[in-house]
Design a protein around this motif. Structure first.
Motif, PDB file in Angstrom:
ATOM      1  N   ILE A  20      -5.776 -16.251  24.659  1.00 48.17           N
ATOM      2  CA  ILE A  20      -4.992 -15.516  23.516  1.00 48.17           C
ATOM      3  C   ILE A  20      -5.269 -16.235  22.082  1.00 48.17           C
ATOM      4  N   ALA A  21      -6.034 -15.530  21.001  1.00 46.11           N
ATOM      5  CA  ALA A  21      -6.544 -16.222  20.076  1.00 46.11           C
ATOM      6  C   ALA A  21      -6.017 -15.315  18.752  1.00 46.11           C
ATOM      7  N   GLU A  22      -6.270 -15.919  17.748  1.00 52.60           N
ATOM      8  CA  GLU A  22      -5.761 -15.036  16.275  1.00 52.60           C
ATOM      9  C   GLU A  22      -6.857 -15.490  15.273  1.00 52.60           C
ATOM     10  N   SER A  23      -7.337 -14.671  14.510  1.00 50.94           N
ATOM     11  CA  SER A  23      -8.366 -14.964  13.599  1.00 50.94           C
ATOM     12  C   SER A  23      -7.643 -14.921  12.021  1.00 50.94           C
ATOM     13  N   TYR A  24      -8.339 -15.979  11.371  1.00 50.78           N
ATOM     14  CA  TYR A  24      -7.531 -16.315  10.147  1.00 50.78           C
ATOM     15  C   TYR A  24      -8.855 -16.870   9.150  1.00 50.78           C
ATOM     16  N   ARG A  25      -8.629 -16.992   7.772  1.00 47.90           N
ATOM     17  CA  ARG A  25      -9.525 -17.212   6.829  1.00 47.90           C
ATOM     18  C   ARG A  25      -9.348 -18.708   6.423  1.00 47.90           C
ATOM     19  N   GLU A  26     -10.583 -19.235   6.250  1.00 51.20           N
ATOM     20  CA  GLU A  26     -10.612 -20.582   5.741  1.00 51.20           C
ATOM     21  C   GLU A  26     -11.577 -20.330   4.572  1.00 51.20           C
ATOM     22  N   GLY A  27     -11.039 -20.025   3.411  1.00 49.05           N
ATOM     23  CA  GLY A  27     -11.857 -19.816   2.190  1.00 49.05           C
ATOM     24  C   GLY A  27     -12.457 -18.236   2.445  1.00 49.05           C
ATOM     25  N   HIS A  28     -13.784 -18.279   2.531  1.00 46.34           N
ATOM     26  CA  HIS A  28     -14.400 -16.936   2.624  1.00 46.34           C
ATOM     27  C   HIS A  28     -14.912 -16.771   4.082  1.00 46.34           C
ATOM     28  N   LYS A  29     -14.719 -17.868   4.903  1.00 44.70           N
ATOM     29  CA  LYS A  29     -15.195 -17.855   6.387  1.00 44.70           C
ATOM     30  C   LYS A  29     -14.073 -17.102   7.259  1.00 44.70           C
ATOM     31  N   VAL A  30     -14.281 -16.337   8.250  1.00 47.11           N
ATOM     32  CA  VAL A  30     -13.444 -15.995   9.216  1.00 47.11           C
ATOM     33  C   VAL A  30     -13.372 -16.896  10.438  1.00 47.11           C
ATOM     34  N   ARG A  31     -12.378 -17.718  10.806  1.00 51.17           N
ATOM     35  CA  ARG A  31     -12.382 -18.434  12.005  1.00 51.17           C
ATOM     36  C   ARG A  31     -11.595 -17.962  12.893  1.00 51.17           C
ATOM     37  N   LYS A  32     -11.536 -18.657  14.305  1.00 52.10           N
ATOM     38  CA  LYS A  32     -10.829 -18.098  15.397  1.00 52.10           C
ATOM     39  C   LYS A  32     -10.030 -19.366  15.848  1.00 52.10           C
ATOM     40  N   ARG A  33      -8.625 -19.206  16.084  1.00 55.54           N
ATOM     41  CA  ARG A  33      -7.803 -20.103  16.734  1.00 55.54           C
ATOM     42  C   ARG A  33      -7.243 -19.760  17.921  1.00 55.54           C
ATOM     43  N   ILE A  34      -7.524 -20.684  18.933  1.00 51.95           N
ATOM     44  CA  ILE A  34      -7.176 -20.451  20.280  1.00 51.95           C
ATOM     45  C   ILE A  34      -5.559 -20.773  20.183  1.00 51.95           C
ATOM     46  N   ILE A  35      -4.741 -19.887  20.708  1.00 45.90           N
ATOM     47  CA  ILE A  35      -3.111 -20.163  20.980  1.00 45.90           C
ATOM     48  C   ILE A  35      -2.902 -20.584  22.139  1.00 45.90           C
ATOM     49  N   TRP A  36      -3.700 -19.855  23.363  1.00 50.32           N
ATOM     50  CA  TRP A  36      -3.234 -20.089  24.581  1.00 50.32           C
ATOM     51  C   TRP A  36      -4.438 -19.770  25.417  1.00 50.32           C
ATOM     52  N   ARG A  37      -4.675 -20.742  26.212  1.00 49.51           N
ATOM     53  CA  ARG A  37      -5.891 -20.768  27.288  1.00 49.51           C
ATOM     54  C   ARG A  37      -5.135 -19.975  28.476  1.00 49.51           C
ATOM     55  N   ILE A  38      -5.531 -18.970  29.236  1.00 49.48           N
ATOM     56  CA  ILE A  38      -4.916 -18.315  30.201  1.00 49.48           C
ATOM     57  C   ILE A  38      -5.761 -18.614  31.346  1.00 49.48           C
ATOM     58  N   GLY A  39      -7.103 -18.477  31.349  1.00 53.69           N
ATOM     59  CA  GLY A  39      -7.748 -18.890  32.534  1.00 53.69           C
ATOM     60  C   GLY A  39      -8.459 -17.481  33.185  1.00 53.69           C
ATOM     61  N   LYS A  40      -8.834 -17.329  34.637  1.00 54.99           N
ATOM     62  CA  LYS A  40      -9.340 -16.358  35.123  1.00 54.99           C
ATOM     63  C   LYS A  40      -8.270 -15.174  35.259  1.00 54.99           C
ATOM     64  N   LEU A  41      -8.787 -13.908  34.942  1.00 56.73           N
ATOM     65  CA  LEU A  41      -7.954 -12.791  35.351  1.00 56.73           C
ATOM     66  C   LEU A  41      -8.789 -11.772  35.917  1.00 56.73           C
ATOM     67  N   ILE A  42      -8.291 -10.649  36.479  1.00 54.56           N
ATOM     68  CA  ILE A  42      -9.084  -9.699  37.033  1.00 54.56           C
ATOM     69  C   ILE A  42      -8.774  -8.540  35.792  1.00 54.56           C
ATOM     70  N   GLU A  43      -9.794  -7.642  35.817  1.00 52.21           N
ATOM     71  CA  GLU A  43      -9.967  -6.876  34.526  1.00 52.21           C
ATOM     72  C   GLU A  43      -8.632  -5.770  34.177  1.00 52.21           C
ATOM     73  N   GLN A  44      -7.591  -5.529  35.552  1.00 52.96           N
ATOM     74  CA  GLN A  44      -6.622  -4.887  35.078  1.00 52.96           C
ATOM     75  C   GLN A  44      -5.583  -5.633  34.502  1.00 52.96           C
ATOM     76  N   GLN A  45      -5.454  -7.193  34.659  1.00 50.50           N
ATOM     77  CA  GLN A  45      -4.599  -7.963  34.170  1.00 50.50           C
ATOM     78  C   GLN A  45      -5.054  -8.131  32.508  1.00 50.50           C
ATOM     79  N   ALA A  46      -6.272  -8.324  32.450  1.00 51.31           N
ATOM     80  CA  ALA A  46      -6.750  -8.424  30.912  1.00 51.31           C
ATOM     81  C   ALA A  46      -6.399  -7.142  30.152  1.00 51.31           C
ATOM     82  N   GLU A  47      -6.422  -5.990  30.904  1.00 53.19           N
ATOM     83  CA  GLU A  47      -6.206  -4.843  30.042  1.00 53.19           C
ATOM     84  C   GLU A  47      -4.609  -4.876  29.754  1.00 53.19           C
TER      85      GLU A  47
END
Length: 86
Positions: A20-47
């Protein structure tokens, strides 16, 4: 927040890991911060997690509130995972 994934390969097998991640801005650049690493999922769980995050995205959820609720979410995702795998 959104469900992000990364892929890796080992001995010809391709593996997908989710987080699970969130996007944020650092000046003019868009960055991605990982909030929580989940690991392996099947596609139904991901959806299902994508849908949960989409509904929650309508509300303003701060990082601090999310971290406090992390244990509850961990229990929920664990039960969800066990229910889908049984």
């Amino acid at each position: 927040m959104h469900l992000s994934h990364s892929t890796s390969s080992y001995r010809g097998q391709i593996y997908k890991s989710y987080s699970i991640a969130e996007s944020y801005r650092e000046g003019h650049k868009v960055r991605k911060r990982i909030i929580w690493r989940i690991g392996k999922l099947i596609e139904q769980q991901a959806e299902q997690i994508r849908l949960i995050l989409e509904v929650a995205g309508g509300q303003s959820i701060s990082l601090r509130r999310f971290q406090k609720a992390k244990l509850s979410l961990l229990c929920f995702f664990t039960k969800l995972y066990q229910g889908l795998c049984s």
